[in-house]
Enzyme design. Structure first.
Site, PDB file in Angstrom:
ATOM      1  N   GLU A  74       0.843  -1.196   0.000  1.00  0.00           N
ATOM      2  CA  GLU A  74       0.000   0.000   0.000  1.00  0.00           C
ATOM      3  C   GLU A  74       0.880   1.247   0.000  1.00  0.00           C
ATOM      4  O   GLU A  74       2.080   1.164   0.233  1.00  0.00           O
ATOM      5  CB  GLU A  74      -0.923  -0.006   1.227  1.00  0.00           C
ATOM      6  CG  GLU A  74      -1.845  -1.219   1.323  1.00  0.00           C
ATOM      7  CD  GLU A  74      -2.921  -1.274   0.240  1.00  0.00           C
ATOM      8  OE1 GLU A  74      -3.130  -0.264  -0.458  1.00  0.00           O
ATOM      9  OE2 GLU A  74      -3.545  -2.344   0.075  1.00  0.00           O
ATOM     10  N   ALA A 111       5.156  -8.705  -1.514  1.00  0.00           N
ATOM     11  CA  ALA A 111       5.123 -10.044  -0.907  1.00  0.00           C
ATOM     12  C   ALA A 111       5.734 -11.114  -1.804  1.00  0.00           C
ATOM     13  O   ALA A 111       6.078 -12.196  -1.337  1.00  0.00           O
ATOM     14  CB  ALA A 111       3.680 -10.422  -0.586  1.00  0.00           C
ATOM     15  N   TYR A 224     -12.265 -18.892  -6.543  1.00  0.00           N
ATOM     16  CA  TYR A 224     -13.635 -18.585  -6.955  1.00  0.00           C
ATOM     17  C   TYR A 224     -14.030 -19.528  -8.080  1.00  0.00           C
ATOM     18  O   TYR A 224     -13.199 -19.940  -8.880  1.00  0.00           O
ATOM     19  CB  TYR A 224     -13.725 -17.120  -7.426  1.00  0.00           C
ATOM     20  CG  TYR A 224     -15.133 -16.730  -7.804  1.00  0.00           C
ATOM     21  CD1 TYR A 224     -16.139 -16.726  -6.845  1.00  0.00           C
ATOM     22  CD2 TYR A 224     -15.454 -16.404  -9.114  1.00  0.00           C
ATOM     23  CE1 TYR A 224     -17.442 -16.407  -7.187  1.00  0.00           C
ATOM     24  CE2 TYR A 224     -16.757 -16.081  -9.463  1.00  0.00           C
ATOM     25  CZ  TYR A 224     -17.745 -16.079  -8.486  1.00  0.00           C
ATOM     26  OH  TYR A 224     -19.036 -15.776  -8.831  1.00  0.00           O
ATOM     27  N   TYR A 234     -13.944 -16.228 -16.385  1.00  0.00           N
ATOM     28  CA  TYR A 234     -13.329 -16.475 -15.073  1.00  0.00           C
ATOM     29  C   TYR A 234     -12.800 -17.905 -14.968  1.00  0.00           C
ATOM     30  O   TYR A 234     -11.641 -18.163 -15.239  1.00  0.00           O
ATOM     31  CB  TYR A 234     -14.290 -16.128 -13.908  1.00  0.00           C
ATOM     32  CG  TYR A 234     -13.507 -15.980 -12.634  1.00  0.00           C
ATOM     33  CD1 TYR A 234     -13.127 -14.732 -12.169  1.00  0.00           C
ATOM     34  CD2 TYR A 234     -13.049 -17.109 -11.935  1.00  0.00           C
ATOM     35  CE1 TYR A 234     -12.323 -14.606 -11.039  1.00  0.00           C
ATOM     36  CE2 TYR A 234     -12.250 -16.994 -10.809  1.00  0.00           C
ATOM     37  CZ  TYR A 234     -11.901 -15.741 -10.366  1.00  0.00           C
ATOM     38  OH  TYR A 234     -11.093 -15.631  -9.253  1.00  0.00           O
TER      39      TYR A 234
HETATM   40  P1  NAD Z   1      -8.127  -7.181  -2.814  1.00  0.00           P
HETATM   41  O1  NAD Z   1      -7.689  -6.424  -4.008  1.00  0.00           O
HETATM   42  O2  NAD Z   1      -9.165  -6.546  -1.945  1.00  0.00           O
HETATM   43  O3  NAD Z   1      -6.860  -7.487  -1.863  1.00  0.00           O
HETATM   44  C1  NAD Z   1      -5.598  -7.798  -2.354  1.00  0.00           C
HETATM   45  C2  NAD Z   1      -4.550  -7.732  -1.249  1.00  0.00           C
HETATM   46  O4  NAD Z   1      -3.279  -8.110  -1.825  1.00  0.00           O
HETATM   47  C3  NAD Z   1      -4.327  -6.318  -0.658  1.00  0.00           C
HETATM   48  O5  NAD Z   1      -4.059  -6.441   0.731  1.00  0.00           O
HETATM   49  C4  NAD Z   1      -3.066  -5.828  -1.367  1.00  0.00           C
HETATM   50  O6  NAD Z   1      -2.299  -4.858  -0.649  1.00  0.00           O
HETATM   51  C5  NAD Z   1      -2.315  -7.138  -1.474  1.00  0.00           C
HETATM   52  N1  NAD Z   1      -1.274  -7.138  -2.514  1.00  0.00           N
HETATM   53  C6  NAD Z   1      -1.408  -7.035  -3.858  1.00  0.00           C
HETATM   54  N2  NAD Z   1      -0.195  -7.128  -4.461  1.00  0.00           N
HETATM   55  C7  NAD Z   1       0.708  -7.296  -3.464  1.00  0.00           C
HETATM   56  C8  NAD Z   1       2.121  -7.473  -3.436  1.00  0.00           C
HETATM   57  N3  NAD Z   1       2.861  -7.513  -4.544  1.00  0.00           N
HETATM   58  N4  NAD Z   1       2.712  -7.599  -2.216  1.00  0.00           N
HETATM   59  C9  NAD Z   1       2.006  -7.556  -1.062  1.00  0.00           C
HETATM   60  N5  NAD Z   1       0.665  -7.427  -1.040  1.00  0.00           N
HETATM   61  C10 NAD Z   1       0.034  -7.291  -2.224  1.00  0.00           C
HETATM   62  O7  NAD Z   1      -8.561  -8.592  -3.338  1.00  0.00           O
HETATM   63  P2  NAD Z   1      -9.631  -9.706  -2.877  1.00  0.00           P
HETATM   64  O8  NAD Z   1     -10.786  -9.632  -3.793  1.00  0.00           O
HETATM   65  O9  NAD Z   1      -9.838  -9.694  -1.402  1.00  0.00           O
HETATM   66  O10 NAD Z   1      -8.828 -11.021  -3.283  1.00  0.00           O
HETATM   67  C11 NAD Z   1      -8.112 -11.828  -2.372  1.00  0.00           C
HETATM   68  C12 NAD Z   1      -8.204 -13.279  -2.825  1.00  0.00           C
HETATM   69  O11 NAD Z   1      -9.567 -13.685  -2.767  1.00  0.00           O
HETATM   70  C13 NAD Z   1      -7.755 -13.492  -4.288  1.00  0.00           C
HETATM   71  O12 NAD Z   1      -7.103 -14.730  -4.375  1.00  0.00           O
HETATM   72  C14 NAD Z   1      -9.076 -13.545  -5.030  1.00  0.00           C
HETATM   73  O13 NAD Z   1      -8.994 -14.243  -6.238  1.00  0.00           O
HETATM   74  C15 NAD Z   1      -9.926 -14.289  -4.010  1.00  0.00           C
HETATM   75  N6  NAD Z   1     -11.389 -14.199  -4.220  1.00  0.00           N
HETATM   76  C16 NAD Z   1     -11.992 -12.997  -4.435  1.00  0.00           C
HETATM   77  C17 NAD Z   1     -13.367 -12.962  -4.689  1.00  0.00           C
HETATM   78  C18 NAD Z   1     -14.084 -11.658  -4.955  1.00  0.00           C
HETATM   79  O14 NAD Z   1     -15.210 -11.696  -5.451  1.00  0.00           O
HETATM   80  N7  NAD Z   1     -13.512 -10.539  -4.620  1.00  0.00           N
HETATM   81  C19 NAD Z   1     -14.129 -14.152  -4.649  1.00  0.00           C
HETATM   82  C20 NAD Z   1     -13.477 -15.357  -4.368  1.00  0.00           C
HETATM   83  C21 NAD Z   1     -12.102 -15.367  -4.166  1.00  0.00           C
END
Ligand code: NAD
Length: 395
Positions: A74, A111, A224, A234
């Site tokens: 962030e 990360a 997902y 997807y």
């Molecule tokens: P999000 O964008 O809200 O969160 C992503 C997080 O990753 C943040 O904390 C960000 O700071 C961090 N991040 C990104 N790049 C980074 C890096 N290089 N180093 C360190 N941190 C980093 O995303 P989300 O929707 O909560 O997704 C999280 C997981 O959940 C993913 O695997 C996504 O596929 C899965 N998911 C999401 C949904 C949905 O509908 N949003 C549904 C099912 C599964």
């Protein structure tokens, strides 16, 4: 600074510190109203600042009283720019955790890099000794490979043939048809390199080699599946290939953790508005219809409800049920036959003319702006606020 939302496509380039704090507070309040979970005690969350990762961290800390270390990428505020929402979310989370006497520390950086893994391991050694839960919740459009230095970009494309379907511009409710060309082999591989399981495995190996995983450690990553309508873009598209890889990686990690009796799971979560999901074509229209149906039948959940259920009713129970390929499912309510049937009927009908009436596009928009701290009734957005907010536990 007086902060208003400024959007560019599906991103909002400003964030409101007080609104983000409110967003975190509401999630903490939800968790506190539920029963205490006999859950993890020392937790690492990779991708901890927004969406599912933030909700996981809140459930671990406020639902199970766990010490947490959060890793994320962030930006703090600078000159005339606000910090990112994840920065403000974490500042608010840490403040509340400190007030509640719950340990929380954060690491901001890439990360995917060895450096951040090493820093995290040092922090675990110094403060926690070992962790008993590792949540892997990264969503990123790119990754630099720590060994080869290669840079990978993920794409959201179908595989094999063009995909044409409806999509919505959720800002103005315009429904249009979109055609997305199929990905080539290189784009598929790059997407798998970014969003597949290699980095999750690298984290777990690094943590294990450093001796900072407790016996019986649990690790979970998120996936997902979703309905037929979104499959081409997807689950059967490039991101789906990455998720296949992530799911297969869970099995590799279980094997690697044999000596310490560790568990590795992929949890299939519900489609929700997050910064990442709003970037996927077609999905926002599906979510708007899904919200309508699930809110009407009383089964709608947000990230925090989903993650509470994952911890309380799945991960930390004696009777964890998995699906036929070994995944945890908290997308059960989304995937119910009657819900999907109703969404499919609405999908066929939806247009720019009727979208406000037959979908919850308004709810989508509200959730989108709340991700950045906007739209909370009790916050005066005409008031000057200090954008320079520090995170107390940042290392
Ligand atoms: P999000 O964008 O809200 O969160 C992503 C997080 O990753 C943040 O904390 C960000 O700071 C961090 N991040 C990104 N790049 C980074 C890096 N290089 N180093 C360190 N941190 C980093 O995303 P989300 O929707 O909560 O997704 C999280 C997981 O959940 C993913 O695997 C996504 O596929 C899965 N998911 C999401 C949904 C949905 O509908 N949003 C549904 C099912 C599964």
């Amino acid at each position: 600074m007086i902060i208003k939302p400024k959007t560019r496509g599906f991103i909002c380039t400003t964030a409101h510190p007080e609104g983000c704090a409110q967003n975190v507070q509401e999630q903490i309040d939800y968790v506190r109203k539920q029963g205490l979970i006999k859950g993890p005690k020392k937790v690492l969350v990779v991708g901890a600042s927004t969406g599912y990762g933030l909700a996981s961290r809140i459930v671990a800390a406020f639902g199970a009283g766990a010490d947490t270390i959060g890793v994320f990428f962030e930006k703090s505020a600078s000159d005339n720019r606000t910090a990112t929402a994840g920065w403000y979310n974490t500042a608010a989370f840490e403040k509340k955790a400190n007030e509640a006497g719950i340990y929380s520390k954060s690491i901001n950086g890439d990360a995917f890099s060895d450096k951040i893994k090493e820093e995290t391991i040092e922090l675990i050694k110094r403060d926690l000794g070992k962790v008993d839960l590792v949540v892997y919740s990264l969503a990123s459009p790119r990754r630099i490979h720590p060994v080869t230095g290669e840079s990978f970009n993920s794409v959201l494309k179908p595989i094999g043939k063009d995909f044409t379907n409806k999509t919505v511009n959720f800002h103005n409710g315009e429904v249009s048809e979109i055609t997305i060309e199929p990905a080539n082999e290189d784009e598929i591989n790059q997407t798998v390199a970014v969003m597949g399981g290699e980095d999750w495995d690298m984290w777990m190996q690094a943590l294990q080699n450093a001796g900072v995983l407790a016996d019986g450690v649990t690790t979970v990553a998120y996936s997902y599946i979703g309905p037929e309508i979104t499959h081409a873009v997807y689950r059967e598209g490039t991101i789906g290939r990455a998720k296949d890889h992530l799911e297969a990686t869970a099995k590799t990690i279980v094997d690697n953790l044999k000596d310490i009796g560790g568990r590795a799971f992929v949890s299939v979560n519900k489609a929700l508005v997050t910064q990442s999901s709003s970037a996927i074509p077609v999905v926002p229209l599906y979510i708007s219809l899904l919200y309508k149906v699930m809110k009407e039948n009383g089964t709608h959940e947000g990230c925090i409800e989903q993650m509470y259920r994952l911890f309380a009713d799945r991960l930390y129970t004696d009777s964890l049920e998995l699906d036929e390929v070994g995944r945890i499912r908290v997308d059960d309510l989304e995937m119910k036959g009657d819900v999907q049937e109703e969404v499919a009927v609405l999908w066929n009908k939806v247009s720019s003319e009727n979208i406000n009436a037959i979908s919850d596009i308004e709810g989508y928009r509200e959730d989108f702006f709340k991700l950045f701290g906007f739209g909370f009734a009790n916050i005066d957005y005409n008031e000057d606020v200090d954008v320079n907010v520090g995170i107390s536990g940042i290392e």
